[in-house]
Design a protein around this motif. Structure first.
Motif, PDB file in Angstrom:
ATOM      1  N   ALA A 301     -13.586  22.281 -42.887  1.00  0.00           N
ATOM      2  CA  ALA A 301     -14.446  21.100 -43.021  1.00  0.00           C
ATOM      3  C   ALA A 301     -13.655  19.889 -43.487  1.00  0.00           C
ATOM      4  N   LEU A 302     -12.736  20.102 -44.440  1.00  0.00           N
ATOM      5  CA  LEU A 302     -11.917  18.995 -44.939  1.00  0.00           C
ATOM      6  C   LEU A 302     -10.987  18.458 -43.851  1.00  0.00           C
ATOM      7  N   VAL A 303     -10.352  19.364 -43.105  1.00  0.00           N
ATOM      8  CA  VAL A 303      -9.429  18.927 -42.059  1.00  0.00           C
ATOM      9  C   VAL A 303     -10.184  18.208 -40.946  1.00  0.00           C
ATOM     10  N   LYS A 304     -11.359  18.730 -40.605  1.00  0.00           N
ATOM     11  CA  LYS A 304     -12.173  18.079 -39.567  1.00  0.00           C
ATOM     12  C   LYS A 304     -12.528  16.656 -39.979  1.00  0.00           C
ATOM     13  N   ALA A 305     -12.953  16.486 -41.227  1.00  0.00           N
ATOM     14  CA  ALA A 305     -13.288  15.149 -41.717  1.00  0.00           C
ATOM     15  C   ALA A 305     -12.055  14.257 -41.754  1.00  0.00           C
ATOM     16  N   LEU A 306     -10.930  14.849 -42.105  1.00  0.00           N
ATOM     17  CA  LEU A 306      -9.674  14.091 -42.187  1.00  0.00           C
ATOM     18  C   LEU A 306      -9.298  13.543 -40.804  1.00  0.00           C
ATOM     19  N   VAL A 307      -9.394  14.405 -39.808  1.00  0.00           N
ATOM     20  CA  VAL A 307      -8.996  14.019 -38.450  1.00  0.00           C
ATOM     21  C   VAL A 307      -9.896  12.908 -37.906  1.00  0.00           C
ATOM     22  N   GLU A 322       4.093  21.588 -27.879  1.00  0.00           N
ATOM     23  CA  GLU A 322       3.008  22.378 -28.463  1.00  0.00           C
ATOM     24  C   GLU A 322       2.345  23.253 -27.402  1.00  0.00           C
ATOM     25  N   VAL A 323       2.182  22.717 -26.197  1.00  0.00           N
ATOM     26  CA  VAL A 323       1.629  23.511 -25.092  1.00  0.00           C
ATOM     27  C   VAL A 323       2.529  24.716 -24.819  1.00  0.00           C
ATOM     28  N   ASP A 324       3.842  24.474 -24.791  1.00  0.00           N
ATOM     29  CA  ASP A 324       4.789  25.569 -24.553  1.00  0.00           C
ATOM     30  C   ASP A 324       4.670  26.632 -25.648  1.00  0.00           C
ATOM     31  N   PHE A 325       4.511  26.186 -26.895  1.00  0.00           N
ATOM     32  CA  PHE A 325       4.387  27.130 -28.002  1.00  0.00           C
ATOM     33  C   PHE A 325       3.134  27.994 -27.843  1.00  0.00           C
ATOM     34  N   LEU A 326       1.993  27.362 -27.563  1.00  0.00           N
ATOM     35  CA  LEU A 326       0.747  28.104 -27.410  1.00  0.00           C
ATOM     36  C   LEU A 326       0.808  29.042 -26.214  1.00  0.00           C
ATOM     37  N   LEU A 327       1.443  28.582 -25.135  1.00  0.00           N
ATOM     38  CA  LEU A 327       1.572  29.415 -23.946  1.00  0.00           C
ATOM     39  C   LEU A 327       2.450  30.631 -24.238  1.00  0.00           C
ATOM     40  N   THR A 328       3.532  30.414 -24.969  1.00  0.00           N
ATOM     41  CA  THR A 328       4.411  31.524 -25.339  1.00  0.00           C
ATOM     42  C   THR A 328       3.676  32.539 -26.196  1.00  0.00           C
ATOM     43  N   ARG A 356      -5.232  23.867 -19.250  1.00  0.00           N
ATOM     44  CA  ARG A 356      -6.345  24.257 -20.136  1.00  0.00           C
ATOM     45  C   ARG A 356      -5.926  24.251 -21.599  1.00  0.00           C
ATOM     46  N   THR A 357      -4.642  24.466 -21.863  1.00  0.00           N
ATOM     47  CA  THR A 357      -4.144  24.532 -23.237  1.00  0.00           C
ATOM     48  C   THR A 357      -3.915  23.151 -23.832  1.00  0.00           C
ATOM     49  N   ARG A 358      -3.742  22.155 -22.998  1.00  0.00           N
ATOM     50  CA  ARG A 358      -3.373  20.818 -23.476  1.00  0.00           C
ATOM     51  C   ARG A 358      -4.346  20.255 -24.521  1.00  0.00           C
ATOM     52  N   PRO A 359      -5.693  20.310 -24.310  1.00  0.00           N
ATOM     53  CA  PRO A 359      -6.592  19.777 -25.348  1.00  0.00           C
ATOM     54  C   PRO A 359      -6.427  20.478 -26.698  1.00  0.00           C
ATOM     55  N   GLU A 360      -6.238  21.797 -26.666  1.00  0.00           N
ATOM     56  CA  GLU A 360      -6.021  22.526 -27.922  1.00  0.00           C
ATOM     57  C   GLU A 360      -4.723  22.086 -28.583  1.00  0.00           C
ATOM     58  N   ALA A 361      -3.688  21.877 -27.784  1.00  0.00           N
ATOM     59  CA  ALA A 361      -2.404  21.436 -28.331  1.00  0.00           C
ATOM     60  C   ALA A 361      -2.549  20.085 -29.019  1.00  0.00           C
ATOM     61  N   ILE A 362      -3.279  19.176 -28.389  1.00  0.00           N
ATOM     62  CA  ILE A 362      -3.477  17.849 -28.987  1.00  0.00           C
ATOM     63  C   ILE A 362      -4.276  17.954 -30.273  1.00  0.00           C
ATOM     64  N   ASP A 363      -5.310  18.796 -30.291  1.00  0.00           N
ATOM     65  CA  ASP A 363      -6.103  18.986 -31.512  1.00  0.00           C
ATOM     66  C   ASP A 363      -5.230  19.523 -32.647  1.00  0.00           C
ATOM     67  N   ARG A 364      -4.392  20.501 -32.341  1.00  0.00           N
ATOM     68  CA  ARG A 364      -3.510  21.063 -33.368  1.00  0.00           C
ATOM     69  C   ARG A 364      -2.548  20.003 -33.905  1.00  0.00           C
ATOM     70  N   LEU A 365      -2.003  19.193 -33.008  1.00  0.00           N
ATOM     71  CA  LEU A 365      -1.084  18.144 -33.441  1.00  0.00           C
ATOM     72  C   LEU A 365      -1.790  17.106 -34.302  1.00  0.00           C
ATOM     73  N   ARG A 366      -3.017  16.771 -33.949  1.00  0.00           N
ATOM     74  CA  ARG A 366      -3.762  15.791 -34.755  1.00  0.00           C
ATOM     75  C   ARG A 366      -4.021  16.334 -36.167  1.00  0.00           C
ATOM     76  N   PRO A 490      -3.932  24.861 -39.494  1.00  0.00           N
ATOM     77  CA  PRO A 490      -3.461  24.156 -38.318  1.00  0.00           C
ATOM     78  C   PRO A 490      -2.070  24.496 -37.820  1.00  0.00           C
ATOM     79  N   GLU A 491      -1.119  24.827 -38.710  1.00  0.00           N
ATOM     80  CA  GLU A 491       0.218  25.075 -38.186  1.00  0.00           C
ATOM     81  C   GLU A 491       0.705  26.494 -38.426  1.00  0.00           C
ATOM     82  N   ALA A 492       0.868  26.833 -39.708  1.00  0.00           N
ATOM     83  CA  ALA A 492       1.586  28.061 -40.015  1.00  0.00           C
ATOM     84  C   ALA A 492       0.652  29.241 -40.143  1.00  0.00           C
ATOM     85  N   GLY A 493       1.186  30.437 -39.937  1.00  0.00           N
ATOM     86  CA  GLY A 493       0.414  31.641 -40.152  1.00  0.00           C
ATOM     87  C   GLY A 493       0.420  31.993 -41.617  1.00  0.00           C
TER      88      GLY A 493
END
Length: 502
Positions: A301-307, A322-328, A356-366, A490-493
């Motif tokens: 909720a905090l990250v969503k509001a932040l973005v 980022e797309v390459d990372f998600l695809l891998t 199809r991965t591009r929107p998710e990649a942009i969201d993660r980067l944001r 958003p980034e790390a596991g």
């Protein structure tokens, strides 16, 4: 070398570069000497080919193209260094390549236009004093009892029964033959529809609806036909929705005799000495799971509001990375499931996956940029001592430390620790109201349904049916939403998989 810069959208810098005559000539000579040393021309030793013979052999246009490629690369590299531009990725040539070839004359100046990606331009309008809602997840009060009941069921002793019919909860041994109705109306046996000495637990949901219910009440050695249709959503399309009849013979009835929930039981299934200690452990575990889900909801909720307060221009270089990372990650997951990705993945399929991965990649980067900007503004950093302790914990879980990339592990854990610290700071600087689980999902369904209903009112009758179907799909999708999405991460596991990621 004269360089003129221009600020372009999507975090790019445009460059107009005037290449001086001396660099033009120098590059021409370098490319000529290099190519003349390597080209093979019949009748001449390598490196001894006359210039005119070489140019005739290679072709003037092709040679000038090689010179332009080298000239542009050198000019852009020099311009980036000269102007101290923090470029990422490769350059993009804006001048027409064919036009440059036609214009180029060795020893004469030439002007080129190019662009380079630079780090994202980020503005976070506000990140303090935000008010958000997050769902509070509470442990199921019946879960401990249901877990212990499942343990009991797993350790149950099967006792033969001969003096009563089969009842719910029993284990039955049956012979059965299944037949499905064909298009001609006849009933024929189908593959996988028969069994001998087949053991089945008489519990709801074990097979298609009606099968178990048809066995309940049967006596030993009794035979009967059970008429039941296959569900419309049955996994085998050729059987879905079709009427079927199963000829069942009940050969054995076994009753489950459950062990007592005592200290002996606790010692058999766990490391605990008493049943109370086992119960306490389960209560604590489920409370911890609920707390973790609640925290994930708060972080999300905090990250969503932040973005929502983030303005960012993200260069295509980062998006593609980022797309390459998600695809891998997706391909690795498929491989771990035993799928031969080399046979499955065609160029067309990979291109579709990228799109199809591009929107998710942009969201993660944001999300990453928003959190990074908070860290930058507030000077949030990770202490080396904390990082080393985290690395030590991660390495303790690894069977073969030699397989771990220490630099990658350090990067992953640094990101994880930094994210945790930023999120902790955000929770202190903002207000998070906890609401009952399911509240926000229900509100999202209502909001989306209301919006679609308003759209229906404004459209003509020819569009209403399609929108009604869409509204149903939205409600169904919202109902399937999990308790918390991954926006809080958003980034790390997490630490448990950090070493694996490394």
């Amino acid at each position: 070398m004269k360089v003129t810069q221009e600020v372009l959208p999507d975090s790019q810098v445009g460059l107009e570069i005037e290449i001086p005559a001396d660099l033009s000539q120098k590059t021409y000579d370098q490319v000529l000497n290099k190519m003349m040393r390597t080209v093979n021309v019949p009748g001449f030793r390598k490196g001894k080919v006359p210039k005119q013979v070489f140019l005739q052999r290679v072709g003037l246009t092709q040679f000038k193209a090689a010179v332009i490629e080298e000239l542009v690369q050198n000019a852009v590299d020099k311009a980036i260094k000269q102007e101290e531009i923090d470029a990422i990725g490769n350059y993009q040539l804006k001048s027409g390549f064919e036009e440059l070839i036609s214009q180029y004359e060795p020893g004469q100046p030439i002007t080129i236009q190019a662009s380079v990606d630079v780090p994202p331009r980020v503005t976070l309008k506000t990140y303090k004093g935000l008010s958000v809602q997050a769902e509070e997840v509470l442990p199921d009060p019946e879960r401990v009892d249901s877990t212990l009941a499942q343990y009991q069921n797993n350790l149950a002793t099967l006792v033969p029964i001969e003096d009563r019919p089969a009842q719910a909860g029993d284990v039955a041994v049956i012979d059965f033959v299944g037949k499905v109705q064909t298009d001609s109306g006849e009933f024929e046996e189908f593959q996988g529809g028969s069994g001998t000495d087949f053991q089945v637990e008489l519990e709801e949901g074990r097979f298609i609806p009606g099968f178990v219910e048809g066995i309940i009440g049967m006596a030993l050695e009794e035979a009967k036909d059970v008429e039941i249709p296959f569900p419309d959503d049955y996994s085998q399309a050729e059987l879905a929705g079709k009427p079927a009849v199963f000829s069942i013979t009940l050969k054995e009835i076994k009753e489950k005799e459950l062990p007592e929930l005592d200290d002996d039981f606790a010692q058999e299934i766990s490391e605990f000495e008493t049943i109370e200690a086992l119960r306490t452990s389960l209560i604590e575990r489920y409370q911890e799971e609920a707390d973790e889900k609640t925290k994930a909801n708060k972080d999300a909720a905090l990250v969503k509001a932040l973005v929502e307060h983030l303005e960012a221009e993200i260069p295509n270089t980062l998006v593609q990375k980022e797309v390459d990372f998600l695809l891998t990650q997706t391909i690795m997951q498929l491989s771990r499931q035993g799928i031969d990705v080399n046979k499955m993945l065609s160029r067309e399929l990979v291109d579709g996956m990228r799109q199809r991965t591009r929107p998710e990649a942009i969201d993660r980067l944001r999300r990453t940029l928003a959190l990074g900007e908070v860290a930058k503004q507030e000077g949030i950093k990770i202490e080396e001592e904390a990082l080393q302790e985290k690395i030590k914990e991660a390495m303790a879980e690894v069977e073969d430390p030699s397989q771990i990339d220490p630099d990658r592990l350090k990067q992953v854990l640094t990101e994880e620790l930094l994210q945790e610290k930023i999120l902790a700071w955000l929770e202190e600087a903002n207000t998070v109201e906890l609401v009952p689980e399911g509240t926000l999902q229900e509100e999202a369904i209502v909001d989306q349904a209301d919006a679609l209903e308003a759209t229906v009112v404004e459209t003509d009758d020819s569009e209403s049916d399609a929108i009604e179907v869409e509204a149903t799909a939205v409600a169904d999708d919202a109902g399937e939403t999990t308790e918390a999405d991954d926006e809080g991460e958003p980034e790390a596991g997490k630490t448990k998989k950090a070493a694996k990621d490394a």
